[in-house]
Design an enzyme around this catalytic site. Structure first.
Site, short mmCIF file in Angstrom:
data_model
loop_
_atom_site.label_atom_id
_atom_site.label_comp_id
_atom_site.label_asym_id
_atom_site.label_seq_id
_atom_site.Cartn_x
_atom_site.Cartn_y
_atom_site.Cartn_z
CG HIS A 161 73.05 -47.28 14.11
ND1 HIS A 161 71.68 -47.18 14.20
CD2 HIS A 161 73.33 -47.47 12.80
CE1 HIS A 161 71.15 -47.33 12.99
NE2 HIS A 161 72.13 -47.49 12.12
CB SER A 282 86.58 -33.72 40.33
OG SER A 282 86.18 -34.33 41.54
CE LYS A 288 85.88 -36.90 36.90
NZ LYS A 288 85.14 -37.55 35.86
CD GLU A 295 79.96 -32.68 31.36
OE1 GLU A 295 80.28 -33.87 31.29
OE2 GLU A 295 80.16 -31.98 32.36
#
Ligand code: ARG
Length: 462
Positions: A161, A282, A288, A295
Site C-alpha cells: 500500500h 525544466s 529541476k 516517465e
C-alpha cells in the site's frame, strides 16, 4: 516515393485506371517496405523450390534469384524507387524484377498469392525482431543483476500500500524486476515457437494445383514446419496479437519499474538518483532534474496497449479467408515492436546510472517500525499465540510512536511493559540486519539468498 500511373500487375480485368485517392487509400508500401528483405528471402526460397519441382526451369530459377538479389542490393543502397501506385512491397519488388530481368520475372508469382506471401513475410520479420528483443531483455537483466550484486546487503523499506511494511534488501527488490522480465522473455519464445511455421503454399486461400514442396521452402527459411490449413494460414494474425500481448506485458512491467524510479528519485523519498546524462531539465525552473526517461516509458505503455487493442479489433468478426482489413495489422505491429525496443534500450542504459543513497534508504526502513513483524515472530517463538503477539506488538508500536522512538531504540524495560517474555536477545531481531537475514529461504530477502538468486539468474542470461 513516386505515384505515377503504373500498370498494375492485377490490371487485366480493369477498364479504368485506379482513382488517385484510392491509390493513396489502399497503399501500404509507405510502411510495409520494411518487410522488403524478408519478401525477397521468401521469394528466393519459393523460386528455388519451383525450379526443383520442375514448375520453372533451373535456368529461369537462377535468373529470377539473381534479379531478386540485385533488387535487395538496390534497396539496401537506397537506390530503389518505391511507387505508391504499385500498392505494396510485394508488387513493387515483383514489378522491379520484371523490369530488371524481363518476362522471365513474371514467373516468380507462380503458385503463390500476396496473401500467403505477406503472411510469410510478417512471420519472418517478427521472428527476427523477437530475437533482437530477447537480446535487449538480456541486456536489461544483466544491468539489473550487476546493480543487485552491489546492493545484496543494502537495506530499504519494503512497501505494501506504499506504506513501509518490512525491511528488504535493495538487491532483492531489483531481482523482482528480473523475474518479471524473465517471464516476459519466455512469453516471447513461446509465441515465436507457435508461429514459426510456413504459410506459403496456401496461395490465395485454397492452396495451389502445382506440385509444390512446402517442406523444402520451410526448411530453407528456417521454419519448424508448415501450416496445416490454407484458409487459416492466409487469415491468421493470432501471432501478431500474441506478440502485442507479450509486448504489452513487457511495457506494463517497465511502467511499474518506471513508477518506482520516479517515486524514489523524488525529494520526498530521495532513495536514488539517476545519471545527469539520462535526465532532462525544466525550461523555467533552473533547479529541476527530471526523470523523463521512466516517465516516457510509463507513457508509451499506453501506445502498446493501443496496438494490442487495434489488432484484436482488426481481427474481430473477419470471415475467412483473407480480407484487406489484414493490411492494417502492420502499423500496429511495427509500432509495438519499435516502442518496446526503444524502451528496453532506455532501461539498459538507465539502470547503470542509478546511484543509491544507502543511508536514506536505511533511515526510512528504520523509521517505519518495519521490524514489528519480527517482534511478533519473536514472541511466538517465546510461546505466545500469534494473535496475542500481534496485539502486544501493536501496543508497543503505539507507545513508540508516542515516545517518537523507533523499535530498536526502546529500552528493555520499556519493551517488557508489554510482555514479560521479552529478554535482551530481542534486539537482534529488532535490528534491520537481523530482520532481513532471518528471511533465509528460497524467495526470501536475506542477502545470502539474493546472492544465490543472482547466480541462478546469471546462468539464464547468455
Ligand atoms: N498489402 C497486402 C497486405 O498487407 C498484401 C496482400 C494483398 N492481397 C490482396 N488480395 N489484395 O495484406
Amino acid at each position: 516515393m513516386t505515384s505515377n500511373k503504373t500498370e498494375k500487375p492485377w490490371g487485366g480485368r480493369f477498364t479504368a485506371p485506379t482513382n488517385e485517392f484510392v491509390e493513396q487509400f489502399t497503399q501500404s508500401v509507405s510502411y510495409d517496405q520494411r518487410l522488403a528483405h524478408y519478401d525477397i528471402m521468401g521469394s528466393i526460397a519459393h523460386v528455388r523450390m519451383l525450379a526443383k519441382v520442375g514448375v520453372i526451369t533451373k535456368k529461369e530459377g537462377t535468373q529470377i534469384t539473381a534479379g531478386l538479389k540485385k533488387i535487395a542490393l538496390d534497396i539496401k543502397a537506397g537506390q530503389f524507387q518505391w511507387q505508391t501506385a504499385l500498392e505494396d512491397v510485394h508488387m513493387n519488388i515483383e514489378t522491379a524484377l520484371v523490369q530488371g530481368i524481363g518476362d522471365v520475372g513474371k514467373k516468380l508469382h507462380t503458385g503463390r498469392s500476396r496473401n500467403d506471401q505477406v503472411a510469410t513475410d510478417i512471420r519472418l520479420y517478427l521472428r527476427d525482431e523477437i530475437d533482437q528483443i530477447t537480446q535487449q531483455i538480456n541486456s536489461v537483466l544483466k544491468a539489473l543483476l550487476s546493480l543487485a550484486t552491489d546492493h545484496a546487503d543494502t537495506i530499504m523499506p519494503g512497501f505494501t500500500h506504499l506504506q513501509s511494511a518490512q525491511p528488504v534488501t535493495f538487491g532483492h527488490h531489483l531481482l523482482a524486476w528480473a523475474e518479471m522480465l524473465l517471464r516476459d522473455r519466455s512469453r516471447l519464445q513461446d509465441c515465436r515457437k507457435r508461429f514459426n511455421l510456413l504459410p506459403l503454399g496456401s496461395a490465395a486461400l485454397a492452396g495451389t494445383s502445382y506440385p509444390i514442396d512446402r517442406a523444402m521452402v520451410a526448411e530453407a527459411l528456417g521454419f519448424d514446419g508448415v501450416t496445416q490449413n490454407s484458409l487459416d494460414s492466409v487469415s491468421d494474425r493470432d501471432f501478431a496479437i500474441e506478440f502485442a500481448a507479450a509486448a504489452s506485458l513487457i511495457m506494463m512491467h517497465l511502467s511499474r519499474f518506471s513508477e518506482e524510479l520516479v517515486i524514489w528519485m523524488s525529494q520526498a523519498s530521495g532513495f536514488i538518483d539517476l545519471g545527469d546524462a539520462w535526465c532532462t531539465g525544466s525550461s523555467i525552473m533552473p533547479q529541476k532534474k527530471n526523470p523523463d526517461i521512466p516517465e516516457l516509458v510509463r507513457g508509451k505503455t499506453g501506445r502498446v496497449y493501443g496496438d494490442l487493442m487495434a489488432l484484436l479489433t482488426l481481427m474481430k468478426a473477419q470471415p475467412l479467408a483473407y480480407n484487406r482489413d489484414n493490411q492494417e495489422d502492420k502499423e500496429s505491429l511495427f509500432d509495438a515492436i519499435d516502442t518496446v525496443k526503444m524502451c528496453l534500450i532506455a532501461y539498459a542504459g538507465l539502470i547503470p546510472t542509478i546511484t543509491v543513497k544507502k543511508e536514506v534508504m536505511y533511515k526510512a526502513a528504520a523509521a517505519g517500525y518495519a521490524t514489528a513483524t519480527d517482534l511478533a515472530d519473536y514472541l511466538v517463538v517465546k510461546g505466545l499465540p500469534f494473535r496475542d503477539a500481534h496485539e502486544v506488538v501493536g501496543k508497543t508500536v503505539q507507545y513508540a510512536i508516542q515516545k517518537k522512538k523507533d523499535l530498536p531504540s526502546l529500552t528493555l524495560a520499556e519493551l517488557q511493559q508489554f510482555s514479560h517474555v521479552i529478554k535482551e536477545d530481542v534486539f537482534a531481531v529488532l535490528e534491520l540486519e537481523g530482520s532481513v537475514s532471518a528471511r533465509n529461504h528460497v524467495g526470501g530477502t536475506a542477502p545470502k539468498r539474493v546472492r544465490a538468486a543472482i547466480k541462478r539468474l546469471g546462468k539464464q542470461i547468455k
